[in-house]
Motif scaffolding. Structure first.
Motif, PDB file in Angstrom:
ATOM      1  N   UNK A  37       0.835  -1.208   0.000  1.00 29.15           N
ATOM      2  CA  UNK A  37       0.000   0.000   0.000  1.00 29.15           C
ATOM      3  C   UNK A  37       0.867   1.254   0.000  1.00 29.15           C
ATOM      4  N   UNK A  38       1.942   1.209   0.779  1.00 34.20           N
ATOM      5  CA  UNK A  38       2.851   2.356   0.840  1.00 34.20           C
ATOM      6  C   UNK A  38       3.464   2.640  -0.535  1.00 34.20           C
ATOM      7  N   UNK A  39       3.902   1.600  -1.217  1.00 32.53           N
ATOM      8  CA  UNK A  39       4.467   1.778  -2.559  1.00 32.53           C
ATOM      9  C   UNK A  39       3.411   2.330  -3.515  1.00 32.53           C
ATOM     10  N   UNK A  40       2.206   1.752  -3.476  1.00 29.70           N
ATOM     11  CA  UNK A  40       1.133   2.210  -4.372  1.00 29.70           C
ATOM     12  C   UNK A  40       0.825   3.685  -4.139  1.00 29.70           C
ATOM     13  N   UNK A  41       0.797   4.104  -2.886  1.00 29.50           N
ATOM     14  CA  UNK A  41       0.530   5.514  -2.579  1.00 29.50           C
ATOM     15  C   UNK A  41       1.699   6.406  -2.957  1.00 29.50           C
ATOM     16  N   UNK A  42       2.901   5.971  -2.609  1.00 28.89           N
ATOM     17  CA  UNK A  42       4.096   6.778  -2.873  1.00 28.89           C
ATOM     18  C   UNK A  42       4.280   7.055  -4.360  1.00 28.89           C
ATOM     19  N   UNK A  43       4.016   6.056  -5.196  1.00 21.93           N
ATOM     20  CA  UNK A  43       4.218   6.205  -6.636  1.00 21.93           C
ATOM     21  C   UNK A  43       2.938   6.604  -7.376  1.00 21.93           C
TER      22      UNK A  43
END
Length: 160
Positions: free
Chosen positions: A60-66
């Motif tokens: 989720x963090x990666x999806x939000x960050x990118x």
């Protein structure tokens, strides 16, 4: 993202914006990312799985960050094209991740991606340790790039 509690359906899969490529594994997950124009895939990270909540937090963090707009999950199928138990696990994982992130998911044939990744990494003259450390994310990159290069992104998974 939609206002609904359910993720968008595959028929509304975005044609612009970054996509996250996932090489699903029960021990490790390879992650790749596309350009916003969906033309080039790049390896992003290998993730060693821990627990479902920690896995979800990481992805989720990666999806939000990118600012990811969609997920492309590698589907391991037999050489005949038939699905396997591992295919079912990858589909369940994709559904879970789609629900968690509220992002649409597509499944894409990942046959031969690990072999191709191994060849690329071997040609790069990397040590066995360095090849192993990059294998899953390069396999995710190859799978995602195959999806991006496809003339029919809605087609059922096909052989490479």
């Amino acid at each position: 993202m939609t206002a609904s509690s359910d993720p968008p359906t595959a028929d509304t899969f975005p044609v612009e914006g970054r996509l996250l490529g996932i090489d699903f594994g029960t021990k490790r997950i390879g992650v790749a990312i596309s350009t916003p124009e969906q033309t080039i895939a790049s390896p992003l990270e290998n993730y060693s799985r821990r627990t479902k909540p920690l896995d979800g937090e990481f992805l989720s963090k990666i999806a939000n960050e990118y600012r990811v707009v969609g997920l492309v999950v590698g589907l391991p199928v037999h050489m005949s094209g038939d699905e396997s138990e591992k295919s079912r696990q990858a589909r369940n994982f994709g559904k879970w991740l789609s629900h968690l992130t509220k992002l649409p998911v597509r499944y894409w044939d990942e046959r031969h991606t690990s072999l191709i990744a191994e060849l690329y990494l071997h040609e790069a003259d990397l040590s066995n340790k360095k090849r192993k450390a990059r294998m899953d994310m390069v396999a995710a990159q190859i799978m995602l790039q195959n999806y991006l290069d496809s003339d029919d992104r809605t087609a059922a998974p096909q052989s490479l």
